[in-house]
Design an enzyme around this catalytic site. Structure first.
Site, PDB file in Angstrom:
ATOM      1  N   GLU A  53       0.816  -1.217   0.000  1.00  0.00           N
ATOM      2  CA  GLU A  53       0.000   0.000   0.000  1.00  0.00           C
ATOM      3  C   GLU A  53       0.849   1.266   0.000  1.00  0.00           C
ATOM      4  O   GLU A  53       0.497   2.256  -0.672  1.00  0.00           O
ATOM      5  CB  GLU A  53      -0.921  -0.022   1.222  1.00  0.00           C
ATOM      6  CG  GLU A  53      -1.799   1.204   1.370  1.00  0.00           C
ATOM      7  CD  GLU A  53      -2.646   1.129   2.631  1.00  0.00           C
ATOM      8  OE1 GLU A  53      -3.073   2.195   3.107  1.00  0.00           O
ATOM      9  OE2 GLU A  53      -2.870   0.013   3.142  1.00  0.00           O
ATOM     10  N   ASP A  54       1.973   1.278   0.743  1.00  0.00           N
ATOM     11  CA  ASP A  54       2.718   2.523   0.960  1.00  0.00           C
ATOM     12  C   ASP A  54       4.107   2.544   0.332  1.00  0.00           C
ATOM     13  O   ASP A  54       4.804   3.551   0.446  1.00  0.00           O
ATOM     14  CB  ASP A  54       2.868   2.767   2.470  1.00  0.00           C
ATOM     15  CG  ASP A  54       1.531   2.993   3.151  1.00  0.00           C
ATOM     16  OD1 ASP A  54       0.598   3.462   2.473  1.00  0.00           O
ATOM     17  OD2 ASP A  54       1.408   2.695   4.355  1.00  0.00           O
TER      18      ASP A  54
END
Length: 821
Positions: free
Chosen positions: A125-126
């Site tokens: 996600e990051d």
């Protein structure tokens, strides 16, 4: 209870704790042993574990001594490298977050695969790391868990991103509950550091946690996470009430325990004397739990009208942990023998576990001084499941290892997929709109508890508290819900809006249902007194009637049902039906339906006399058949003189005729004229008792007209507790048409009784009951025709038994209802 690094969960004995204060072999201390272990790993060529993982490894080793530490080390190095340079709101390096989340899971006892996925849960996600790279390095199982907790991008979903993210997590959880376990641990650490967020963000996150995450933790049985999340949300949304409860807890902890600890010692000695091996401890309440107790105190003022002060027993409960299931009941016996149990406080969740896998015995006893102490009794395995829920059940995809304890035969947990989750996954597929899904999800999770009901066939129904009979019908299947016309709870007919209670016995009555467990008559046939459901498999709910005609289709739910539906599955099914079936104005047919075959032709002689009744005393006098009792051959009849020299003909025993006799009008001997008939045919009044449902009027009138009989008038009385009464006056082309009409009405779904009003209370066919002296009534039919549905004194009913329908006559001992017209 707060999960802290390096500390085992309360109530879960570990090998280190059981070993006592013994030092390792060779007198090495903990630090020296750690150095020796690392040297041994280096000597064998295995990579050392990073120092940052040491606390996590210690926690993980307590539950999984043979864990693959090399896999954890590789996952940590990849996560640290991927998140390098990223900071959290608090200013700490971002890697501290996945480490903290993984520590929470390690203390819960999660497996190595779950910990690896937790370390990597934010990388896709990051960071630049892709899901394919995770699958290549750690396998598809870890990649599936990481993908399950990865949020959807707001760029793609806009305002619906949060709702769709939770939908995605729930679908993934349906295949592997570890997805939601990781999400809960992730939210717990975020809530611990929520003070670094903006005030508006704190409130928003706390509300989502309260409405969705805490109920999910409750349903997965992870009480240690749920309790801490509740306390943090309480402090965020209600700081003043939290400060008050926290101050009371601190004050109690600082003072001596004069009640619970001494009683725990006494109970421990009593159990030891009884030969029951048990560990008795005091289980303190957390902040929100104490706040709920204070609310109950405030709601029940004392004798002086002021709120009661918290008592020492309000700050905790006693927990008794034993070895086997049978020991739980042995402890209960000692408690109830030596102390006074409080009525209504005993709950057996061992024999009947809660929906979230929870098992315990709950009771409360009164001590000599009048204090009331709550006691929980459970086995060690029950305690582990009560604390950590599905985590204690282990990896759902891996069989139990040889060294692990086999599950207890009486253990009724469902590790694969809880029932509530299966139901949630079913209805979420029917709500493509994100806003509708989010509203339905929060509403479904709003219930603090669930109830268990049992059908009359023995099937268990798990429903949320406050569910009604409508919800139970749709839980049995959408088709069952659409065909529902009534319900029976604990043997009594009830309205569909009736709220079910825990332990209720429920029967859903549908059009065409067999109602197998209904009360039986003396001869073994089903009763038709209203305590039985509607017609059985030969009724109109099936595809074809015995005579080959099509039966009516299920009427479907009414719009009013939406007000009674408490579960999303029921509401969605009802709304979909109503959208596909717009309301139509009822059409009352007076002839056969185009889809039905032509009604049977009743023989009518073209040259038969128009006068149906003759009188030897007054030959040629005009005759009028009474409208109150509507006599039809071969009824026993009596004539009474009226104005104009005419004769009013009543059925024998008709209350209106008896009043004329009591008024001094002499009875006349009358007889049916063979082959005679009044102009337009005979009129007969029929009364149907039925369970109220939509389209009942249309189905009854269609059944009557389908027999080629015209309807002169119809009257529908207001429903009385689910029952309704329909009264029809029909015009028969021939007396032989009466029996087929009665049968057709009784075949209509929901109709359980049909009668001709004002039938005589007794006596054989063609004979009037005892009356003052007067002219005898000539028998209109030979004796022994008790099976004739038109005979006086015979109450017609449709008996259903198995798959056979029979028309029978039962003499009604009850007095006649009042006259009509």
């Amino acid at each position: 209870m707060t999960i802290e690094a390096g500390q085992p969960l309360a109530g879960q004995p570990t090998s280190a704790r059981q070993a006592g204060p013994k030092r390792p072999l060779g007198g090495l201390g903990r630090a020296a042993l750690g150095r020796a272990g690392r040297a041994a790993l280096l000597a064998t060529g295995r990579p050392p574990v990073p120092d940052a993982l040491e606390p996590l490894v210690q926690a993980h080793r307590r539950h999984h001594p043979q864990a693959d530490l090399g896999l954890l080390g590789r996952a940590y190095r990849l996560a640290e490298e991927s998140h390098r340079g990223q900071k959290r709101k608090s200013g700490e390096p971002y890697i501290t977050h996945p480490l903290a989340v993984t520590m929470i899971l390690a203390q819960l006892g999660a497996g190595t695969t779950t910990l690896v996925a937790s370390l990597l849960h934010d990388t896709v996600e990051d960071t630049e790391l892709t899901l394919d790279q995770v699958a290549e390095g750690f396998g598809p199982e870890v990649a599936y868990l990481v993908d399950g907790v990865t949020k959807l991008e707001k760029v793609d979903f806009g305002a619906a991103a949060e709702a769709e993210t939770f939908r995605k997590m729930l679908v993934a959880t349906g295949d592997d509950v570890r997805v939601m376990v990781i999400k809960l641990a992730d939210r717990l650490h975020n809530m611990r550091t929520i003070r670094h967020m903006k005030p508006a963000s704190q409130v928003r996150i706390a509300k989502v946690t309260r409405d969705v995450l805490i109920p999910l933790a409750e349903r997965l049985g992870i009480q240690v996470l749920k309790a801490e999340l509740e306390d943090i949300v309480f402090a965020t949304l209600h700081p003043e009430e939290h400060a008050r409860s926290r101050a009371l807890l601190a004050r109690h902890e600082d003072g001596p325990d004069t009640l619970l600890a001494p009683f725990a010692d006494v109970l421990g000695r009593q159990l030891a004397e009884a030969g029951v091996a048990a560990e008795v401890t005091v289980r303190p309440r957390h902040c929100v739990s104490l706040h709920r107790v204070l609310l109950k105190r405030d709601a029940a003022p004392g004798r002086d009208g002021r709120p009661q002060e918290p008592q020492p027993a309000d700050f905790g409960r006693l927990l008794v942990v034993v070895e086997e299931n049978a020991d739980c009941y042995a402890v209960l016996g000692e408690l109830h023998t030596c102390w006074t149990p409080l009525p209504g406080e005993f709950k057996d969740f061992v024999a009947a576990p809660k929906f979230n896998l929870y098992q315990s015995l709950h009771t409360a006893v009164a001590l000599a001084g009048g204090e009331v102490v709550e006691v929980l009794v459970r086995t060690r395995r029950m305690h582990a499941i009560a604390e950590t829920g599905v985590v204690a059940l282990g990896d759902p995809r891996q069989p139990a290892r040889g060294g692990e304890q086999a599950p207890d035969e009486l253990d009724r947990t469902d590790p694969a997929r809880p029932g509530w989750l299966s139901r949630l996954l079913e209805w979420q597929q029917e709500t493509p709109d994100p806003d509708a899904f989010w509203s339905a999800l929060t509403a479904d999770l709003a219930g603090d508890r669930e109830i268990t009901a049992v059908t009359e066939l023995g099937e268990t129904l798990q429903l949320r508290a406050g569910a009604t009979c409508v919800d139970a019908a749709y839980l049995l299947g959408e088709e069952t819900g659409h065909r529902c016309i009534g319900a029976r709870v604990n043997g009594r007919l009830v309205a569909l809006s009736t709220v079910l209670q825990d332990g209720d016995r429920v029967a859903i009555l549908t059009d065409g249902s067999d109602a197998p467990d209904g009360p039986r008559g003396p001869d073994g046939s089903d009763r038709s007194d209203g305590s039985e459901g509607p017609d059985g498999p030969d009724g109109p709910g099936s595809s074809a009637a015995p005579d080959g005609r099509r039966r009516s289709e299920p009427s479907g739910p009414a719009p009013e049902w939406l007000a009674h539906a408490r579960t999303p599955a029921a509401r969605i099914a009802i709304e979909r039906w109503l959208a596909d079936h717009p309301p139509r104005r009822p059409v009352v047919r007076t002839g056969p339906s185009p889809s039905q075959p032509a009604p049977p032709a009743h023989p009518v002689a073209a040259d038969r006399p128009a006068v149906p009744v003759t009188s030897a005393e007054r030959p040629g006098a005009p005759v009028r058949l009474a409208r109150c009792c509507t006599p039809v051959p071969p009824d026993g009849i009596v004539g009474y003189p009226i104005r104009g020299g005419a004769i009013a003909v009543h059925r024998a025993g008709c209350p209106a005729g008896e009043r004329m006799r009591a008024d001094g009008r002499g009875a006349l001997e009358v007889d049916w004229r063979p082959g005679g008939a009044p102009p337009g045919g005979y009129r007969a009044t029929l009364r149907a008792e039925a369970l109220n449902r939509p389209r009942l009027l249309a189905d009854l009138t269609a059944a009557i007209s389908g027999e080629g009989v015209g309807i002169v008038s119809a009257e529908v009385e207001p429903p009385q507790e689910l029952r309704v009464r329909h009264t029809y006056t029909v015009e028969l082309p021939d007396p032989a048409a009466l029996a087929p009409v009665l049968r057709a009405m009784l075949r209509v779904s929901g109709v359980y009784d049909v009668e001709r009003p004002h039938a005589p209370p007794g006596g054989g066919p063609g004979r009037a009951p005892a009356a003052p002296p007067g002219p005898a009534v000539r028998p209109a039919a030979p004796e022994g025709n008790a099976d004739d549905p038109s005979a006086p004194g015979v109450r017609t009913s449709w008996g259903i038994h198995g798959r056979t329908a029979a028309f029978s006559g039962q003499r009604s001992p009850s007095p006649n209802r009042g006259p009509e017209g």
